[in-house]
Structures are given as structure tokens and as C-alpha cells.
Design a protein around this motif. Structure first.
Motif, mmCIF file in Angstrom:
data_model
loop_
_atom_site.group_PDB
_atom_site.id
_atom_site.type_symbol
_atom_site.label_atom_id
_atom_site.label_comp_id
_atom_site.label_asym_id
_atom_site.label_seq_id
_atom_site.Cartn_x
_atom_site.Cartn_y
_atom_site.Cartn_z
ATOM 1 N N TRP A 268 -70.538 -20.748 -60.818
ATOM 2 C CA TRP A 268 -70.220 -21.807 -61.760
ATOM 3 C C TRP A 268 -71.461 -22.024 -62.602
ATOM 4 N N ASP A 296 -66.024 -19.177 -64.679
ATOM 5 C CA ASP A 296 -65.663 -20.528 -64.234
ATOM 6 C C ASP A 296 -65.423 -21.402 -65.481
ATOM 7 N N ILE A 297 -65.126 -22.660 -65.277
ATOM 8 C CA ILE A 297 -64.624 -23.549 -66.345
ATOM 9 C C ILE A 297 -65.371 -23.564 -67.685
ATOM 10 N N ILE A 333 -60.912 -18.710 -64.595
ATOM 11 C CA ILE A 333 -60.330 -19.878 -63.937
ATOM 12 C C ILE A 333 -59.315 -20.524 -64.883
ATOM 13 N N TRP A 370 -61.445 -32.227 -65.720
ATOM 14 C CA TRP A 370 -62.539 -31.693 -66.539
ATOM 15 C C TRP A 370 -62.392 -31.962 -68.029
ATOM 16 N N TRP A 404 -57.616 -17.325 -61.591
ATOM 17 C CA TRP A 404 -58.140 -18.157 -60.506
ATOM 18 C C TRP A 404 -57.625 -19.582 -60.737
ATOM 19 N N ASP A 406 -57.566 -23.323 -59.713
ATOM 20 C CA ASP A 406 -58.381 -24.313 -58.999
ATOM 21 C C ASP A 406 -57.765 -25.699 -59.207
ATOM 22 N N MET A 407 -58.265 -26.699 -58.511
ATOM 23 C CA MET A 407 -57.938 -28.108 -58.772
ATOM 24 C C MET A 407 -56.442 -28.405 -58.649
ATOM 25 N N ARG A 464 -56.637 -22.396 -54.719
ATOM 26 C CA ARG A 464 -57.308 -23.243 -53.730
ATOM 27 C C ARG A 464 -56.282 -24.017 -52.903
ATOM 28 N N TRP A 477 -58.980 -18.922 -51.290
ATOM 29 C CA TRP A 477 -60.298 -19.103 -50.668
ATOM 30 C C TRP A 477 -60.338 -20.499 -50.077
ATOM 31 N N ASP A 480 -64.535 -25.570 -51.439
ATOM 32 C CA ASP A 480 -65.962 -25.844 -51.600
ATOM 33 C C ASP A 480 -66.687 -26.026 -50.278
ATOM 34 N N PHE A 513 -70.865 -22.461 -51.264
ATOM 35 C CA PHE A 513 -70.714 -22.981 -52.638
ATOM 36 C C PHE A 513 -71.762 -24.064 -52.927
ATOM 37 N N ARG A 536 -65.950 -12.526 -51.849
ATOM 38 C CA ARG A 536 -66.425 -13.144 -53.085
ATOM 39 C C ARG A 536 -67.612 -14.062 -52.828
ATOM 40 N N HIS A 538 -69.861 -16.933 -54.231
ATOM 41 C CA HIS A 538 -69.688 -17.972 -55.251
ATOM 42 C C HIS A 538 -70.627 -19.129 -54.944
HETATM 43 O O1 MIG Z 1 -64.842 -29.949 -59.284
HETATM 44 O O2 MIG Z 1 -64.676 -25.105 -61.622
HETATM 45 O O3 MIG Z 1 -63.655 -25.191 -55.768
HETATM 46 O O4 MIG Z 1 -65.006 -23.028 -56.859
HETATM 47 O O5 MIG Z 1 -66.603 -23.510 -59.118
HETATM 48 C C1 MIG Z 1 -65.341 -28.667 -59.210
HETATM 49 C C2 MIG Z 1 -65.788 -25.598 -60.969
HETATM 50 C C3 MIG Z 1 -64.313 -27.721 -59.757
HETATM 51 C C4 MIG Z 1 -64.099 -26.488 -57.713
HETATM 52 C C5 MIG Z 1 -63.933 -25.121 -57.142
HETATM 53 C C6 MIG Z 1 -65.154 -24.314 -57.395
HETATM 54 C C7 MIG Z 1 -65.414 -24.235 -58.888
HETATM 55 C C8 MIG Z 1 -65.555 -25.643 -59.467
HETATM 56 N N1 MIG Z 1 -64.359 -26.420 -59.148
#
Ligand code: MIG
Length: 796
Positions: A268, A296-297, A333, A370, A404, A406-407, A464, A477, A480, A513, A536, A538
Motif C-alpha cells: 500500500w 492498492d487504492i 484493488i 476512502w 482485488w 477489499d472493504m 477479504r 487472504w 490485516d 501487513f 503474497r 503485502h
Molecule cells: O483501510 O487499501 O486489508 O490490504 O492495503 C485499509 C488499503 C484499506 C485494507 C486491506 C489492505 C489494503 C488497505 N485496505
């Protein structure tokens, strides 16, 4: 709740039982898989986990005996009494699982009255679960029971004496044993009593709880705050068969593309593009194989999903093409939260078509993630999934190789989503309480289908959050974790239990992480990662660098060694994934999966089997340079490093300096190996190596190897090769026979030669067919090659 039995009627494989106050049903799915159902909250019955159920009940009989309804299948006898109490026996009449007839009596929590408020102020919580559950099943406890499964809950392998909650939760605090809920909800567990194992799958998506003898040692229980009574009993008696049965219901993981089993590097974040290029170049320069890089984001424009930040990535298509030419697949992501932003197409389309979850009055529901104020696509709605699936093309057309997710618990920064947030759920209104645990499941399903449509290849999705059955669409995976030795140690039982819960393709963030990793911790983690299906590395945004070379030359060399070992083992891992597609057996396995007769394996938390042939006993404590290893009974084991043979059923001490991860190969194993490459597909693999560890006297070692193009779905139309190998030492050991046979020939670009490595053998001659073959002996290895696998005699 049910009252007395009034009667029953049978409809094909279903027995509807009429009780005084409501009906219940028993459905025979197979002779070993039985569904128990009663509608409590609604008549509606749609499983989110079970799709296209194949019913194959075999012979079933139903009788009324002494006031009970007795159902017999070819494997089980089920006796139903008043109040829908259920007792299940095996065919020989042994009681396997009995409902608990007493009332629930939680242990007494001392401390009440005056002190309570003060204690609460200091943060001590009193958890009362009284009467919260609308649905609950209590089963009689047996002292000799062990419990496994439930996804990747924290703690140890055996879940007896603990209490867990299924409510997908994003909690960035260090995961410890007292965490009841994690990112995933897999309401399935296995109970084992010596040779008898069975599973219970509670298919209810509401918040549910599993109490495995914590509140009272006389029973174990599962229940949910709402929904129906709906669970499956899945008989073994082998744990393997239970996993097989559970994945029969919820599905297996489709064979992934071969490159997804290569090494993956995440961070990240690797932005701007110069940083991504720097990382890409470093792997090649440093001679460390790597297939996958992640974005990543921060690659997005203001965290708007399906967009790119043009300052950081002025020409993403070009960048991804350049990386592709160096053998890299880039995974980006995609979060669920869609930025509330007029003029942003994804938002506009979603709003116009009512694709977002709403408040109960129909106004789109807004929370914060985000991108700031954001909306949540209504993934349980098939229409929305189609839209989301079509959006994947935006990414794949740019050259993105995988997605990927996430969230998707879903996470929210502005407090949890209220209970009454409304989802469309394929035409049936449902609230957040019911949809929460399947939100990530449906997001990954949409992603999987979209990538499949857009590319025609086997999709790579990593998620996730998940529910039972998500393994059909996505790898996972464990979320965190942190760079803590405790988390490396705990990753083993987490992954082993995930594997039992149907999730084959899984891994943890290698190196951790959150928090800063150390050189030693990273190397020990890489040694584990080399054997986990998802490999992986990370780490989080504020942590120190954690790439394989981030510390010193010594650990860089160790990390290189294990990443290279991983690349050698690729065909072995791929074979397991291929078999898994039909039998559901995971890559990372508890020892007991193959050694159920050996009860010393039941609580081994710090060793695992990678497939059937390789036992890994990693170092998971800082500073340890040796450890005790238990080798299960029934097979002999060969130390991978020294080639020394050990009888099974014993503890041994293995010295393990930092560059040694204790690895043992089962006697009789034939392990397929590939040459190490910088990335999958760098060079066509023309030669398959077979690393042979002789079977014990009187036994035959056999292995089936699978080969295909590594990316398309053509294998489903027969475009694959299967090679079967046997090895056997004649009695008395004067010669060894190796038999190789191409069992299926459907893939044109097969191997043109086969290299054999014979461990601990010194031949005088080797004859393949009629001709003698030259060989080389170095140390305890003999190496030779042939063009076709056929009959080979090794004279000693
Ligand atoms: O609030 O995208 O589990 O792998 O790097 C953090 C940023 C949001 C959580 C993920 C993590 C990722 C991170 N995300």
C-alpha cells in the motif's frame, strides 16, 4: 417451539414432518448429507451458498417407531422425536450426533450490581447474549470431541471451549485469540471423535453464533438472530469425506491460471508508476522470481473505482503493457464504495438505475469510505451484479490481470451500516442484517463473472470478506494481520481451518501487513508462504519496506532460495488445485486430514501438510534455531535437506538455522518439479522433473500429474494431459521399477522429456524399455532422463 409429532409425509427425497405448532423437513441430499429445515422467519428459502444442488439420495426409508420418525439412508439413521429433536446414527447403529434435551444454562458470570458501571467505564465489557437468538440448535457434547473449521477464526486449530460470531468485521487491531468475528463468515464446522467425523453447516446469513462448549460443557450450539433453522449434517467418517461433502454442497475452487500460484508482491501502495517500474526491475535484477504486482487504492483518481489517477499513471495501458512484457501481471484493488460525485459515470449509472443499497424509505444510503461520501452497490441483486461484472472490462481492457476486492464486509468509516439499510436481493427485499455477511460473496461473484466474460480466461479475484461458497469465485487472504511473530504462528491454524471450510486458495499477508517487519520474521514467513497457495507479500502504508531484499544480503538470499523453491514446486501445487476442483481437498492441510487414526495429530498447530506428500514444520518463534517435529504414524518421512529417513509416529528434533525450514517428504512420493523461471511462461516447460522418494518395502508410490495450457477453460473440453507414475522396490530390494503412462492426451504442447531424480538410491544400471540409460550420481541423488515415460528398471 415445535411440540409433538403429528405425522409426516414423504415427497421424493424430502420428509415433511408435521408437529403440533409448525412443520419441519428433512431432505436427503446424498446418503451422507442431510438437510434439516424449519421456517422460522419466513417461508422463503434461497441459499446463498448452495447453487445447483445435485440431489442423489440413494435408497431411503421412513418409518414411525415408538413415536419417532425414523429415516434411513444407505449411510445413516435419523431419529426425529417431539420438539424436532434429532439423533443421528451411523449404519451400524453408533450414535454420532444427538440433540441436547436440557435447557441452555450458560455459566454464571460473577460480578454484577454496583461494580458493573465502573468496570464498564474502564472498558471491561459484559457480554450478554440472553435471548438474542431466534434460531438455535443445541447438540450434546462428548468429552472426546474435537472441533475444526469455521473459516479463519483466530486462535488454535481445535475450537472446543470457544465461542465465535459470524458477522463480517473489519477490525484493524492486532487479531488475537479473543476476536470472535473476522472478515469472513463461514458457518461450517467439523466435529471429530476418533475415527468418526461429521460436519454441521448452518446456512443462515444473519449474525450467527457458534458456541463449542464454552457456555456449558454439556452441549455445543449454533444459532442466529433471525432467519430460518437450516442446517446440513455431513457425514464422514473421515474428515476428508466431510470436506468433500461440504464442497459438494457449496462448490470447489475452479482451477486457477498457473501464474496465480507464482510469487506476488503487494504494497500500500506502489505509486506513482516509476515506483512500480522500480519494483518490477528490482525482482529481475536481483534474480528473484515474481509474477504479480499489485496496485492498492492510490492508483485511482480520488479513490473512484474503475478510474486511474492520470498524474501517477499518465498512460496506464502503456505501463501495464511494459510490465506484461517483463512477465508481470498487475492486479488492481476495487472497493465496493462508489464516490458520491455527479458526473462520475459509475455513480451516475448506479444512481439512475437504482443500483445502490437504500435507506428503508428508498433514498440511496450514504456512508463514508476512502472516496469520502460513498454508496454501496446492491450486490445481492442480479441486475447490479451484471452491471458490476460489465465494469470489469474497463480494467481488463487496460491490461489488468486480476481484481482485488477489499472493504467488502462492507466496511464503513462513519459507523456501521444500520440494520434497516435495504437491499433488493433479486426482487425480494432484504435488510442489512440478512445481507451483510453475503455482501463480499456477491461482490466477488460479480467480479468473477465479469472477468470471465471480458477475458474468457480463468479469472483471478481476491477478496477479504466472504461467506460459505465464495471459494467458487475468489481466492481470499486473511486481512490485516501484523508483522508479529504471534501472527505468523497463528496463520497456520487459520489457513488449515480455512482449508477445511472449503477455501483452498488462500494465504496471509507474508511478512505481515501492519507494524514493521524484521529481517528474521520476513524470512521465516517467506518459508511458510512458499507452501501456501496464495503467496503474497503485502504491507501497510506507514510500515518500512518489506520486499524480499528490504533487509540484508543474508535474508535476501534466504528469501530468494524459498521463492525459487516455490517455482520448482509449481506443478505440484497446480496438481493439488486440479484435484481439488473435484474433491474439495485444500492445499494446506492439517496432519489429521491424512492421519486421522493417529490422535497425536489432532492438535498440531505448527505443522501442516502441503498436499499429501510434503510436511512443513516451519519455525514460528523468533530466535529459534531448532524445533520439535512430529512425524505422523503410518508412513516414513524423508528430511528434504539431508535425505535422512525417519519412521512415522515419532517426535524428532530438527536443527533449523535461518536458511532452513524443516520440510519432510512422505516415503513413496513422486514430486513433480519445474525449472525455476523469473515468471510463469517465461520459457515453455519442455521437461518435467520427477523427484522420487522410495516407498517403504511392500508399498507402491503413485502419483498423477496434470498438464494444460495454464490459463484457458479448454481443459474442460479435454485439452489436458494426465501422466500416471508408479514406483516400487522389488523384494528383496534388488531393483526398483518405475512405471510411467500418459493416461490422457488432449493438450498438444506436452513435455518432450522426463527427468527422474532418485533419492537415496545407487543404481548399477538403469533400463528404459530395452535400452540402458546413462545416469549421474551425486551424493544421495541419481539423475537420468528419458523421452517418454514408460517402464523403467533400476538395478541396484
Ligand atoms: O483501510 O487499501 O486489508 O490490504 O492495503 C485499509 C488499503 C484499506 C485494507 C486491506 C489492505 C489494503 C488497505 N485496505
Amino acid at each position: 417451539m415445535f411440540g409433538e409429532i403429528r405425522g409426516y409425509n414423504r415427497q421424493a427425497n424430502k420428509i415433511i414432518i408435521e408437529f403440533e405448532r409448525r412443520n419441519a423437513s428433512i431432505e436427503i441430499v446424498t446418503p451422507s448429507i442431510i438437510n434439516f429445515f424449519a421456517s422460522i422467519a419466513s417461508e422463503r428459502r434461497v441459499s446463498k451458498a448452495v447453487e445447483n444442488l445435485r440431489v442423489d439420495p440413494g435408497a431411503v426409508s421412513v418409518d414411525r417407531v415408538d413415536g419417532k420418525i425414523v429415516v434411513k439412508t444407505e449411510k445413516l439413521k435419523i431419529a426425529v422425536s417431539d420438539e424436532f429433536f434429532v439423533d443421528i446414527y451411523d449404519a451400524a447403529g453408533n450414535l454420532l450426533c444427538a440433540d441436547y434435551r436440557g435447557s441452555a444454562e450458560p455459566f454464571v458470570r460473577r460480578g454484577s450490581g454496583e461494580g458493573l458501571d465502573v468496570a464498564a467505564e474502564e472498558g471491561h465489557k459484559l457480554e450478554l447474549e440472553k435471548n438474542r437468538l431466534k434460531v438455535r440448535v443445541l447438540k450434546k457434547m462428548d468429552e472426546e470431541l474435537f472441533f475444526y473449521g469455521l473459516g479463519d477464526k483466530t486462535g488454535h486449530l481445535n475450537k472446543k471451549g470457544y465461542h465465535y460470531k459470524m458477522w463480517n468485521t473489519d477490525n484493524p487491531d492486532p487479531h488475537v485469540e479473543s476476536f470472535e468475528a473476522m472478515y469472513k463468515s463461514i458457518p461450517f464446522f467439523i466435529t471429530l471423535k476418533k475415527k468418526q467425523a461429521f460436519g454441521l453447516f448452518f446456512d443462515n446469513t444473519f449474525e450467527s453464533v457458534f458456541d463449542l462448549g464454552k457456555e456449558n460443557s454439556n452441549y455445543y450450539s449454533f444459532g442466529a438472530v433471525d432467519g430460518n433453522l437450516n442446517y446440513y449434517f455431513i457425514y464422514g467418517p473421515a474428515v476428508k469425506e466431510v470436506v468433500n461433502g461440504y464442497t459438494y454442497l457449496t462448490g470447489t475452487t475452479p482451477l486457477p491460471q498457473l501464474w496465480t500460484l507464482g510469487y506476488q508482491q503487494c504494497r500500500w501502495s506502489y505509486t506513482p508508476e516509476e515506483r512500480l517500474h522500480e519494483i518490477a526491475a528490482a525482482f529481475r535484477e536481483k534474480d528473484i522470481p515474481c509474477d504479480v504486482l499489485y496496485l492498492d487504492i492510490d492508483y485511482m483518481d480520488g479513490y473512484r473505482v474503475f478510474t486511474w489517477d492520470k498524474k501517477k499513471f499518465p498512460d496506464p495501458k502503456k505501463t501495464l503493457k511494459e510490465l506484461k512484457d517483463q512477465g508481470y501481471k498487475v492486479v488492481t484493488i476495487i472497493d465496493p464504495g462508489v464516490k458520491k460525485d455527479r458526473g462520475y459515470p459509475i455513480y451516475d449509472q448506479g444512481l439512475k438505475n437504482r443500483y445502490f443499497a437504500t435507506e428503508k424509505d428508498g433514498v440511496p444510503y450514504v456512508n463514508r469510505v476512502w472516496p469520502g461520501d460513498s454508496l454501496y452497490p446492491d450486490f445481492p441483486n442480479g441486475e447490479v451484479r451484471k452491471w458490476w461484472a460489465a465494469n470489469q472490462k474497463i480494467m481488463t481492457d487496460t491490461g489488468v490481470a486480476g481484481i482485488w476486492n477489499d472493504m467488502n464486509e462492507p466496511a464503513s468509516f462513519n459507523g456501521p451500516l444500520p440494520d434497516d439499510v435495504a437491499f433488493n436481493n433479486d426482487g425480494v427485499p432484504a435488510d442489512h442484517r440478512e445481507m451483510h455477511n453475503v455482501y463480499g460473496h456477491y461482490m466477488s461473484k460479480a467480479t468473477y463473472e465479469g472477468i470471465k466474460q471480458a477475458t474468457g480466461k480463468r479469472p483471478f479475484v481476491i477478496t477479504r470478506a466472504c461467506y460459505a461458497g465464495t471459494q467458487k469465485y475468489s481466492t481470499v487472504w486473511t486481512g490485516d494481520n501484523q508483522s508479529l511473530w504471534e501472527h505468523l504462528r497463528m496463520s497456520l491454524p487459520m489457513l488449515m481451518n480455512l482449508g477445511l471450510s472449503g477455501v483452498t486458495f488462500c494465504g496471509t499477508d507474508v511478512g505481515g501487513f501492519g507494524f514493521d517487519c524484521t529481517a528474521e520474521l520476513l524470512s521465516r514467513w517467506v518459508q511458510v508462504g512458499a507452501f501456501t497457495p496464495l503467496f503474497r507479500n503485502h504491507s501497510s502504508i506507514f510500515t518500512r519496506d518489506q520486499e524480499p531484499w528490504a533487509f540484508d544480503k543474508e535474508t535476501e538470499a534466504i528469501n530468494r532460495k524459498y521463492i525459487k523453491l516455490r517455482y520448482k514446486l509449481l506443478p505440484y501445487l497446480y496438481d493439488i488445485m486440479h484435484e481439488e476442483e473435484s474433491n474439495g481437498l485444500p492445499v494446506i492441510r492439517l496432519l489429521l486430514l491424512h492421519y486421522q487414526n493417529d490422535d497425536k495429530t489432532y492438535e498440531i498447530n505448527d505443522e501442516f501438510l502441503c498436499g499429501e506428500n510434503i510436511l512443513v514444520a516451519p519455525i514460528v518463534e523468533q530466535g529459534d534455531k531448532a524445533r520439535m517435529v512430529y512425524l505422523p504414524e503410518g508412513d516414513a518421512w524423508i528430511d528434504y535437506w539431508t535425505k535422512q529417513t525417519f519412521e512415522g509416529g515419532q517426535y524428532t528434533i530438527k536443527e533449523a538455522p535461518l536458511d532452513i525450514c524443516p520440510i519432510y517428504i512422505k516415503a513413496g512420493s513422486i514430486v513433480p518439479l519445474y525449472p525455476v523461471q523469473n515468471y510463469v511462461g517465461e520459457n515453455p516447460v519442455k521437461q518435467l522433473t520427477l523427484d522420487i522418494y522410495l516407498p517403504e518395502k511392500g508399498k507402491i508410490g503413485s502419483y498423477v500429474h496434470y498438464q494444460d495450457d495454464g490459463e484457458s477453460f479448454d481443459y474442460r473440453k479435454g485439452a489436458y494431459n494426465l501422466y500416471a507414475f508408479d514406483v516400487q522396490a522389488d523384494e528383496p530390494a534388488k531393483r526398483i521399477r518405475i512405471k510411467g503412462e500418459k493416461k490422457h492426451a488432449g493438450y498438444g504442447k506436452g513435455y518432450t522429456s522426463f527427468k527422474f531424480i532418485l533419492n537415496n538410491v545407487e543404481p548399477s544400471a538403469i533400463i528404459a524399455g530395452e535400452t540402458s540409460v546413462s545416469f549421474e550420481v551425486s551424493g544421495n541423488r541419481t539423475v537420468f532422463s528419458v523421452q517418454e515415460p514408460g517402464d523403467i528398471i533400476v538395478r541396484l
